[in-house]
Write an enzyme that holds these catalytic residues in place. Structure first.
Site, mmCIF file in Angstrom:
data_model
loop_
_atom_site.group_PDB
_atom_site.id
_atom_site.type_symbol
_atom_site.label_atom_id
_atom_site.label_comp_id
_atom_site.label_asym_id
_atom_site.label_seq_id
_atom_site.Cartn_x
_atom_site.Cartn_y
_atom_site.Cartn_z
ATOM 1 C CB CYS A 163 0.173 6.598 7.042
ATOM 2 S SG CYS A 163 -1.077 5.907 8.064
ATOM 3 C CG ASP A 164 2.022 4.713 4.033
ATOM 4 O OD1 ASP A 164 2.737 5.351 4.821
ATOM 5 O OD2 ASP A 164 1.656 3.544 4.238
ATOM 6 C CB CYS A 197 -2.536 3.758 6.679
ATOM 7 S SG CYS A 197 -2.869 5.381 7.369
#
Ligand code: NDP
Length: 316
Positions: free
Chosen positions: A143-144, A140
């Site tokens: 997200c990261d 992801c």
């Protein structure tokens, strides 16, 4: 003392899964006074929970984050009386009436079921990928991605997800390698072209990641294998994003509900009816194609209406 047939609580609608499909089904079912019970799963909210900016959900002109979108949908469902259970369903028995849904040793009974368990990211299956999961390896970017400022990262895949993640990562990384196993792309032309035009993105074709290399704490490089020549090379990177598609979450329905070869639930075209009357499916669990929050929400609405009308035919 075990519950007898007459004293067990029987839900009108039990919803399994809490992404936009399940939450929309809950809003509609609750407003139809069906008092739905949602078993939302221990990682509630689905894929939107690992999505930063959602800019294409109508009604949010300036965008909204995935977790915020889930939160407002959940509040809306709760406002009309949806009850939530934050557990994972462990087994189902749809051969009996009322239907039986198990959460470990506890059994829940329902006249109708809406399955909205979604889909999850696929992985390469390498031991080193597992070893460096969340230590450089991620599925992801949204997200990261922010953890990878001014470093080089790789993205595996040749679909829209890979292109989207690669473009997104150029906001942080100094360079993004798109590593794709062939020369043909599943990505749409517009997404591919956008990535090709991005000066920070370099395409490495006909290559697969053979091993993720690291120092034990975080990743330092990927070992690549050329799928044509078999040549092995090493490419320095501090992050590796796997964007090779998704698998539907249908394990508990194996042998119970009809599925396609990839495990997506089959529904009667134009409806959310599964092969079992009274069991409906909505969202990504039955949609390998559109896979959007808004289409999931749309089919969630359909499932609640289908369930309501089906219950009426059963004399509800
Ligand atoms: P896709 O199935 O479209 O693409 C998966 C990619 O991963 C393919 O290029 C495939 O290669 C590759 N792949 C699969 N398994 C492996 C493996 N083991 N090793 C290496 N490579 C592998 O999945 P996506 O997640 O990209 O997209 C799914 C759907 O979601 C699509 O319909 C897409 O259009 C949609 N989507 C739309 C977006 C948007 O419009 N904003 C954004 C993201 C997704 P190969 O081609 O060789 O099989």
């Amino acid at each position: 003392m075990s519950k007898t047939e007459s004293d067990k609580k029987i839900e009108d609608v039990l919803i399994i899964g809490s992404g936009p499909a399940g939450l929309t089904a809950a809003i509609y079912a609750a407003r139809a006074r069906l008092n739905p019970l949602m078993i939302e799963g221990e990682e509630a909210g689905g894929q939107l929970m690992i999505t930063t900016e959602v800019e294409n959900y109508p009604g949010f002109e300036h965008g909204i984050t995935g977790p915020e979108l889930v939160a407002v949908m959940r509040q809306q469902a709760e406002r009309f009386g949806t009850r939530f259970l934050t557990r994972n369903v462990t087994a189902v028995d749809f051969s009996v009436r009322p239907f039986k849904v198990k959460v470990d040793a506890t059994e829940y009974f329902a006249k109708s079921i809406i399955v909205s368990t979604g889909a999850s990211a696929s992985w390469l299956g390498l031991p080193s990928e597992k070893q460096y999961m969340n230590r450089g390896v991620s599925a992801c970017a949204t997200c990261d991605g922010a953890f990878f400022k001014n470093v080089e990262v790789g993205v595996v895949g040749g679909g829209d997800t890979a292109m989207e993640e690669a473009n997104f990562l150029t906001r942080f990384a100094s360079k993004v390698y798109v590593i794709h196993r062939s020369e043909n792309f599943k990505a749409s032309k517009i997404m591919l072209e956008r990535a090709q035009k991005n000066p920070k993105i370099e395409f490495i074709m006909n290559s697969v990641v053979d091993e993720v290399l690291g120092d034990g704490k975080s990743i330092t490089a990927s070992k690549l294998k050329n799928t044509k020549s078999g040549e092995i090379t090493e490419l320095k990177m501090q992050g590796l994003f796997i964007a090779i598609g998704h698998k539907p979450n249908t394990k508990i329905f194996n042998g119970v509900l009809d599925m396609n070869e990839a495990g997506y639930l089959k529904t009667k075209p134009g409806t959310t009816f599964t092969n079992i009357p009274g069991v409906f499916a909505a969202g990504d669990v039955q949609d390998p194609y559109y896979r959007q929050a808004i289409t999931a929400a749309g089919t969630g609405c359909m499932a609640a209406i289908d369930a309501e009308r089906w219950l009426e035919t059963q004399g509800h």
